[in-house]
Design an enzyme around this catalytic site. Structure first.
Site, PDB file in Angstrom:
ATOM      1  N   SER A  10      -7.117 -39.983  26.861  1.00  0.00           N
ATOM      2  CA  SER A  10      -7.855 -38.903  26.223  1.00  0.00           C
ATOM      3  C   SER A  10      -7.006 -37.650  25.991  1.00  0.00           C
ATOM      4  O   SER A  10      -7.422 -36.741  25.288  1.00  0.00           O
ATOM      5  CB  SER A  10      -9.077 -38.536  27.072  1.00  0.00           C
ATOM      6  OG  SER A  10      -8.689 -38.033  28.348  1.00  0.00           O
TER       7      SER A  10
ATOM      8  N   SER B  50      -5.611 -41.636  30.956  1.00  0.00           N
ATOM      9  CA  SER B  50      -5.623 -40.591  29.934  1.00  0.00           C
ATOM     10  C   SER B  50      -4.402 -39.698  29.899  1.00  0.00           C
ATOM     11  O   SER B  50      -4.213 -38.950  28.940  1.00  0.00           O
ATOM     12  CB  SER B  50      -6.877 -39.722  30.087  1.00  0.00           C
ATOM     13  OG  SER B  50      -8.024 -40.447  29.713  1.00  0.00           O
TER      14      SER B  50
ATOM     15  N   LYS C 292      -5.715 -28.723  27.400  1.00  0.00           N
ATOM     16  CA  LYS C 292      -6.601 -29.822  27.016  1.00  0.00           C
ATOM     17  C   LYS C 292      -8.020 -29.293  26.850  1.00  0.00           C
ATOM     18  O   LYS C 292      -8.505 -28.505  27.677  1.00  0.00           O
ATOM     19  CB  LYS C 292      -6.552 -30.918  28.083  1.00  0.00           C
ATOM     20  CG  LYS C 292      -7.340 -32.168  27.704  1.00  0.00           C
ATOM     21  CD  LYS C 292      -7.132 -33.295  28.711  1.00  0.00           C
ATOM     22  CE  LYS C 292      -7.921 -34.535  28.292  1.00  0.00           C
ATOM     23  NZ  LYS C 292      -7.710 -35.676  29.209  1.00  0.00           N
TER      24      LYS C 292
END
Length: 463
Positions: A155, A179, A80
């Site tokens: 996210s 997220s 990520k």
């Protein structure tokens, strides 16, 4: 067994260890899929094929030398883009860090790399991971792999999209308001928000801030357990880390739903607005639980303070972390994030103290709730994947959503309880869009939650 990019991560890793496929060959399979899907979906960013090939070659050489290898040896992996990877571009989705190269690994990255992955790049995020729709001014928009006209969530939207489309076998993420769970639901994969302290994080500007946690994503619960076993466990740099060793979460998972007391609530007693189709799908999950022997009741904990608690702590956290950056570069933040940061400027010590007192009460209420129930089941997201050209849903069932947080309540009210929660795929809308259910267990019972989720997966997605 013929290995493809759709094969379970455990099968891919096993085939590499048995030398049935080389790390180079496995990388090539994934790079081929990336070349086909990523131009449209934009899930993986900062892709570096040359370095990835060097990593795969090193993985093969390690096996050939007889060296002991980790649980994820040879698996292609994209971290990520909010997690620092030493020597790799790490932008946080912000123009302010568009050319930033991390000088050290975050702890979660350190552990996953030590397990033997082949780093290929990063996965796209919203700006500073704020919001459950993945777009930014550095790399652009990530699209849903099932329907590219729709949002992949966020996210960890790039991570979920890359997983679902076969570009990577496993993915890491983080979760403050949903997220890990929201993009998993939107893309039809599995995402776990672990118990507070389960996956330690470092470095952090505030080791005592406990709304955001790191965690795993995978295409099935067994693979997710494998990745959690690598991520979890104590570390002296993380004073709030739980002490259970990571190996305690490794597959196989042998849970059962028989006899479990399941509280099912599609809308937390009317406390959250849920799209009618999503609510119907979540309600229908009761039949899957009951069919496997669980006792399902319509019940939910009272979480009235959760909304104020989450929003207060989020604004306080954002102002503390980003306030000086916003003051110096006000035009470099998306408006919704800037507003959220500024909301923290007017908070007083009494406001923050109230939020922590409420959070304590919520945690105690969940403890009491789980004395008479084993699980809580509710929606992950209150809407199905929405059009990708919207920043957030403007209304649910005709009811206007005032801010970019309103439609995420089903996830963030669980955040402030500290309990582990997992998103497991269950059903599709009439348009074929994925919908997950959120299963919540008592704090610290992550292994139990994984076993339950695997059992639920087996009855809801047989084969």
């Amino acid at each position: 067994m013929s290995i493809t990019v759709e094969s379970a991560a455990r099968d891919q890793a096993g085939a590499v260890r048995r030398r049935e496929i080389s790390a180079r060959e496995l990388l090539d399979l994934h790079l081929e899929r990336i070349a086909v899907r990523n131009p449209e979906l934009n899930a993986i960013v900062s892709l570096d094929e040359e370095r990835a090939r060097e990593g795969a070659a090193a993985a093969d050489e390690a096996l050939a030398s007889g060296a002991e290898v980790g649980a994820l040896h040879g698996l292609p992996f994209a971290f990520k883009d909010t997690h620092g990877v030493a020597g790799w571009r790490t932008t946080y989705g912000s123009p302010l860090f568009a050319d930033h190269v991390a000088d050290q690994d975050d702890l979660i990255v350190e552990r996953v790399r030590r397990a033997g992955v082949v780093v290929i790049g990063k996965t796209n995020v919203p700006e500073f991971a704020a919001g459950s729709h993945t777009f930014n001014r550095v790399f652009g928009l990530t699209r849903n792999p099932v329907d590219p006209s729709r949002s992949a969530g966020g996210s960890s939207g790039g991570a979920a999209c890359a997983l679902a489309s076969g570009m990577v076998p496993l993915a890491d993420g983080s979760d403050m308001g949903g997220s890990l769970r929201n993009p998993a639901s939107f893309c039809g994969v599995v995402g776990l928000r672990p118990s507070l302290g389960r996956v330690p994080e470092w470095p952090l500007y505030n080791q005592w801030e406990t709304t955001s946690v790191g965690g795993p994503m995978a295409r099935n619960v067994g693979d997710l357990a494998l990745l959690l076993s690598v991520m979890a466990g104590p570390d002296p740099r993380a004073p709030q880390a739980l002490t259970d060793p990571g190996a305690a979460f490794a597959p196989p998972l042998d849970g059962s739903l028989a006899g479990l007391r399941v509280a099912l609530s599609p809308d937390l007693g009317g406390a959250i607005e849920v799209d009618a189709e999503v609510a119907e799908i979540v309600a229908s999950s009761g039949s899957a639980f009951a069919g496997a022997g669980a006792v399902v009741t319509d019940a939910h904990p009272l979480l009235a303070e959760a909304d104020d608690t989450f929003r207060t702590l989020r604004a306080w956290h954002f102002q503390a972390k980003f306030g000086m950056m916003l003051a110096a570069s006000p035009d470099e933040f998306k408006p919704s994030l800037a507003d959220n940061i500024r909301a923290g400027e007017s908070l007083t010590g009494a406001d923050v103290a109230r939020a922590y007192a409420q959070r304590t009460a919520l945690s105690e209420r969940m403890r009491e709730f789980f004395e008479t129930h084993d699980l809580l089941v509710l929606p992950v997201s209150q809407v199905p994947p929405f059009p990708a050209d919207q920043e957030y849903p403007s209304a649910i069932n005709g009811r206007p959503m005032a801010t970019y947080l309103d439609w995420m309540r089903a996830a963030y009210v669980i955040t402030v309880t500290g309990c582990p929660a997992i998103s497991v795929p269950f059903g599709h809308t009439a348009d074929g869009l994925p919908v997950g259910v959120q299963i919540v267990a008592p704090h610290g019972r992550d292994r139990f939650l994984l076993e339950v989720a695997a059992a639920f997966e087996a009855v809801s997605r047989p084969g």
